[in-house]
Write an enzyme that holds these catalytic residues in place. Structure first.
Site, PDB file in Angstrom:
ATOM      1  CE  LYS A  15      -0.329  27.025 -46.362  1.00 12.86           C
ATOM      2  NZ  LYS A  15       0.501  26.924 -45.125  1.00 12.86           N
ATOM      3  CB  THR A  72      -3.754  25.438 -45.818  1.00  8.94           C
ATOM      4  OG1 THR A  72      -3.157  25.062 -44.577  1.00  8.94           O
ATOM      5  CG2 THR A  72      -4.324  26.849 -45.713  1.00  8.94           C
ATOM      6  CG  PHE A  84      -3.896  21.171 -40.242  1.00 10.78           C
ATOM      7  CD1 PHE A  84      -3.315  21.084 -41.495  1.00 10.78           C
ATOM      8  CD2 PHE A  84      -3.883  22.397 -39.597  1.00 10.78           C
ATOM      9  CE1 PHE A  84      -2.738  22.190 -42.101  1.00 10.78           C
ATOM     10  CE2 PHE A  84      -3.303  23.515 -40.188  1.00 10.78           C
ATOM     11  CZ  PHE A  84      -2.727  23.410 -41.445  1.00 10.78           C
TER      12      PHE A  84
END
Length: 407
Positions: free
Chosen positions: A208, A232, A254
């Site tokens: 990540k 991410t 997100f």
């Protein structure tokens, strides 16, 4: 009467014979799905349904409750967003969860947990760091020793999760290196090396990296070396396009935090799930990937109630609005919400051909200069990325303090 998914699985496991039939919610009513729940390995193949005619199984149970979680798992790969071993184990045994994701918060929580299993992970990480960075005269570079211990602890946690899920586990590079490409690459290589020492092959791990320009370029280098990456803290179409062009294996947008930003800016209390700005942003990213043939997986994470938390059942609004996307990472609380929700609530909202046809974005090739120019105009992306990095930095610093005490 409805029962949570895990309760049903536990009950069925005790039955004989081990293969239990249930009507499949994602196909016609005349289709029956069989799961061999005696298979304790819970590999991906154990989830593969066997389709048979209902006319040949007239005695199959027709009232067994089928949850939204089971139906969603038929159309989207599901990853559990948790570092708790017992929780991951419970959900992995359902056969519906294939991957797991961790972050600095989970690693910090593991270090402070107090459970003997996590304490053993911490002790091993400290011993390992001393062994590889220190001499009889002491540890010449304390910061390096602590960094090694931190990465080793993340690997120890990841190794436990790899033993529970059949797919990939995401492990994050030190968030404090989000704007340093070369050091991020070096730490990622070190993490993969630690996994190999534990007998975990690199194809079970996703590295990540934060969705900065530097993080994306680190992914470009690592992917060329065969190390697959998860970008991410993605809040922007620009970040997604750059990640795809760098051939990142996966991105984690997100939608919930994008929604937070838009609600704050507009003063709007809630949105219809299909009009949720976070949902629309993820659909745009997915459509771009599919139209232009990028192999990057779109795996949204970090969810919010589109209609507002006061609306019953709204906690899974964004998840249901993105049903059919490549993959999702979902925390245990929302997995439970889906497990007690009826399958009829799940309707495919995302599919490749339709998404590709809906894409209006050109495949513009980004350079560092053009990216920087576009990024200046992306206020949501700027603010939420900084906020995410700052929050994970706080958790990393907590972890460092815990490790110092252990030393």
């Amino acid at each position: 009467m409805k029962f949570p998914l895990l309760t049903i699985v536990a009950a069925l496991t005790a039955l004989s014979p081990a293969s239990v039939a249930a009507f499949s919610p994602s196909h016609h009513a005349t289709t029956i799905k069989l799961y061999d729940i005696s298979n304790t390995s819970w590999g991906i193949s154990s989830r593969t349904p066997v389709r048979i005619s209902a006319t040949t199984t007239s005695k199959a149970p027709t009232s067994l409750y089928i949850s939204a979680l089971e139906t969603l798992a038929d159309m989207t790969i599901l990853s559990i967003d948790s570092g708790d071993i017992d929780t991951v184990s419970s959900y992995a045994k359902t056969g519906l969860i294939t991957d797991a994701t961790t972050n600095p918060l989970f690693v910090s929580q593991a270090a402070a947990n107090g459970d003997v299993r996590y304490e053993a992970m911490v002790s091993d990480a400290v011993s390992y760091a001393k062994r590889v960075t220190c001499t009889e005269g002491g540890c010449p570079v304390p910061e390096e020793t602590l960094n090694v211990a931190m990465d080793k602890l993340a690997v120890n946690l990841g190794r436990e999760l790899v033993n529970l899920v059949p797919g990939r586990v995401s492990t994050e590079v030190d968030i404090r290196l989000s704007y340093d490409t070369q050091r991020s690459v070096e730490r990622a290589r070190s993490i993969i090396g630690m996994y190999k020492e534990c007998g975990v092959p690199s194809n079970r791990i996703l590295i990540k990296l934060a969705g900065t320009w530097e993080g994306v370029q680190a992914a470009r280098i690592l992917e060329a070396e065969g190390i697959q990456c998860n970008i991410t803290l993605v809040f922007s179409f620009l970040q997604a396009a750059a990640s795809a062009q760098a051939k990142a294996y996966l991105i984690s947008p997100f939608p919930g935090r994008i929604l937070d930003w838009h609600k704050k800016q507009s003063g709007t209390a809630g949105y219809s799930p299909d009009a949720d700005p976070g949902v629309l942003a993820v659909k745009r990213m997915y459509a771009y990937f599919r139209k232009f043939g990028y192999n990057t997986i779109c795996m949204p994470a970090s969810w919010r109630p589109s209609r507002g938390s006061e609306v019953l059942g709204s906690d899974v609004d964004e998840i249901l609005a993105l049903a059919g996307v490549d993959e999702m990472t979902i925390p245990p609380s929302l997995l439970n919400s889906l497990s007690i929700l009826e399958s009829t609530n799940v309707v495919r909202k995302v599919e490749p051909m339709g998404a590709a046809a809906s894409c209006n974005d050109p495949d513009f090739k980004l350079t560092e200069e053009s990216y920087a120019a576009y990024w200046k105009t992306d206020v949501c992306g700027q603010e939420k990325l900084k906020e995410g990095i700052d929050a994970f930095t706080v958790e990393t610093e907590k972890l460092i303090k815990i490790l110092i005490d252990k030393f």
